[in-house]
Design an enzyme around this catalytic site. Structure first.
Site, PDB file in Angstrom:
ATOM      1  CE1 TYR A  77     -24.612  -2.530  -6.379  1.00  0.00           C
ATOM      2  CE2 TYR A  77     -24.295  -4.865  -6.811  1.00  0.00           C
ATOM      3  CZ  TYR A  77     -24.038  -3.739  -6.062  1.00  0.00           C
ATOM      4  OH  TYR A  77     -23.191  -3.810  -4.990  1.00  0.00           O
ATOM      5  CB  SER A 110     -17.814   3.727  -1.446  1.00  0.00           C
ATOM      6  OG  SER A 110     -17.300   2.453  -1.726  1.00  0.00           O
ATOM      7  CB  THR A 144     -19.353  -2.357   1.305  1.00  0.00           C
ATOM      8  OG1 THR A 144     -19.365  -2.920  -0.010  1.00  0.00           O
ATOM      9  CG2 THR A 144     -20.720  -2.424   1.942  1.00  0.00           C
ATOM     10  CG  ASP A 145     -16.504  -1.558  -3.394  1.00  0.00           C
ATOM     11  OD1 ASP A 145     -16.891  -2.596  -2.808  1.00  0.00           O
ATOM     12  OD2 ASP A 145     -16.696  -1.347  -4.607  1.00  0.00           O
ATOM     13  CD  GLU A 332       3.591  -4.174  15.426  1.00  0.00           C
ATOM     14  OE1 GLU A 332       3.214  -2.992  15.500  1.00  0.00           O
ATOM     15  OE2 GLU A 332       4.491  -4.630  16.131  1.00  0.00           O
TER      16      GLU A 332
HETATM   17  N1  ASP Z   1     -19.372  -0.640  -5.413  1.00  0.00           N
HETATM   18  C1  ASP Z   1     -20.205  -0.414  -4.255  1.00  0.00           C
HETATM   19  C2  ASP Z   1     -19.681   0.772  -3.477  1.00  0.00           C
HETATM   20  O1  ASP Z   1     -18.739   0.675  -2.748  1.00  0.00           O
HETATM   21  C3  ASP Z   1     -20.229  -1.611  -3.427  1.00  0.00           C
HETATM   22  C4  ASP Z   1     -21.061  -1.517  -2.198  1.00  0.00           C
HETATM   23  O2  ASP Z   1     -21.616  -0.512  -1.841  1.00  0.00           O
HETATM   24  O3  ASP Z   1     -21.186  -2.533  -1.531  1.00  0.00           O
HETATM   25  O4  ASP Z   1     -20.243   1.787  -3.587  1.00  0.00           O
END
Ligand code: ASP
Length: 377
Positions: A77, A110, A144-145, A332
């Site tokens: 998406y 991201s 999230t990436d 570590e």
């Molecule tokens: N590709 C997306 C991003 O990191 C995935 C996400 O937001 O979960 O922007």
């Protein structure tokens, strides 16, 4: 706002904003907004209820602002399609817990969040949140990436104890059971909470509160992806009530970096160790401008013998700081008194951020070894 209206508010604006690395002062994509209050820093609030904390939401894009044609799509998406005001409008419950102002810093996936966006964000957070006694905290919406990199950067560079909460979503805003709206409500609630102060930056997702310092994305697809496997969570959120398991505490050995006068972050590359890894990747990185290198070593920082010699050569002859981390995801690389620098408990992505910040302050080889050594046995 009913569910259908909420979906329409999100869907109607799904096509408006394109991913753009431009720094925008605020979101202008949403029309018909009446602001109740504008503060001296130019932040616009749609309500100003004196009994509620004031929270600024900095939006950068990502899946939480993502839009898909198919409401079952959780891959493929467009990330960063919706503006901040649309996200705020979709969760009117947040106005029961805080007065919120939205700032559109970027609207990108991201992987396109750059060190110049990070610096801009740190400068703005320090000015409009830390230096303003009327602000309780801030939320950063993010893909999230690479969220763990931004979270680590802000943890190191935001100069006050106010809660800075980084939040994302694994399902786009248009998906069935999108996780973004509740994650956003929870993050605004945590950012406005006194109990969240003096714990460093926080990541709030999927009913959990984690320290930005250690948390990582551990699964490419699922909503319970953010974990710090060894260190655990700081707290949980139940019925939108945050509960912290421990009193405020900061990670052992954390290095804070003052970026007030920093205008750019030097290039640091990450190289992944594998059998038959060749030395040219390392020499090429430095020749192409890397001022530091992080090795995602196999096990506790290991690389093959020839590569190890190449590291030693670059350190001795060029004083290039080369940090050995681990590709395993946990554990570590222990401190060593000479030779390469060990990452301690920091993974390669977080090691890259710390090394870049230290280089931006002109730190030399031994200072860098010492900073990483504080996070190691
Ligand atoms: N590709 C997306 C991003 O990191 C995935 C996400 O937001 O979960 O922007």
């Amino acid at each position: 706002m009913g569910l259908q209206v909420r979906f329409l508010a999100v869907a109607a604006l799904a096509t408006i904003s394109q991913a753009s690395p431009l720094l925008l002062s605020r979101d202008d994509s949403s029309s018909n907004i009446t602001y109740a209050f504008t503060n001296p820093n130019g932040l616009n609030f749609t309500q100003m209820n004196p009994s509620l904390p004031n929270v600024t939401i900095f939006a950068t894009g990502g899946t939480i602002a993502g839009s898909a044609d198919d409401n079952t799509a959780t891959t493929g998406y467009q990330a960063g399609a919706l503006g901040i005001q649309t996200l705020i409008d979709a969760v009117p419950e947040m106005l029961d817990v805080a007065n919120v102002a939205g700032v559109q810093i970027a609207n990108v996936g991201s992987p396109d969040v750059s060190s110049s966006i990070l610096l801009e964000m740190a400068h703005r957070l320090n000015k409009v949140v830390c230096d303003d006694p009327s602000m309780a905290g801030a939320v950063v919406t993010h893909g999230t990436d690479t969220l763990e990199e931004t979270a680590f950067f802000l943890d190191a560079t935001v100069t006050c104890g106010k809660p800075i909460v980084i939040v994302g979503a694994m399902r786009p805003a248009t998906a069935i059971s999108a996780d973004g709206p509740y994650n956003l409500l929870q993050s605004v609630t945590v950012a406005g909470s006194k109990e969240a102060k003096n714990r460093g930056a926080l990541v709030v997702m999927n009913d959990r509160i984690a320290s930005a310092y250690y948390v990582s994305k551990t699964n490419a697809n699922t909503m319970d992806t953010f974990r710090a496997v060894e260190m655990g969570y700081l707290g949980a959120i139940v019925s939108n009530m945050p509960y912290f398991f421990y009193p405020p505490v900061l990670p052992t050995g954390k290095t804070a970096v003052d970026v007030t006068n920093v205008t750019s972050i030097p290039r640091v590359d990450i190289l992944y160790s594998y059998q038959d890894m060749t030395n040219d990747t390392l020499f090429d990185a430095v020749e192409n401008g890397a001022k530091g290198v992080v090795i995602a070593g196999s096990g506790a920082g290991s690389v093959n013998s020839a590569f190890s010699s190449a590291i030693a050569e670059l350190i001795t002859e060029e004083s290039i700081p080369i940090v050995r981390s681990t590709r395993t995801g946990n554990g570590e690389v222990p401190y060593s008194e000479s030779g390469d620098i060990s990452s301690g408990f920091l993974n390669p992505a977080k090691s890259r951020i710390l090394l870049g910040l230290l280089l931006s302050k002109g730190k030399g080889f031994e200072d860098i070894r010492e900073a990483f050594g504080k996070v190691a046995v």
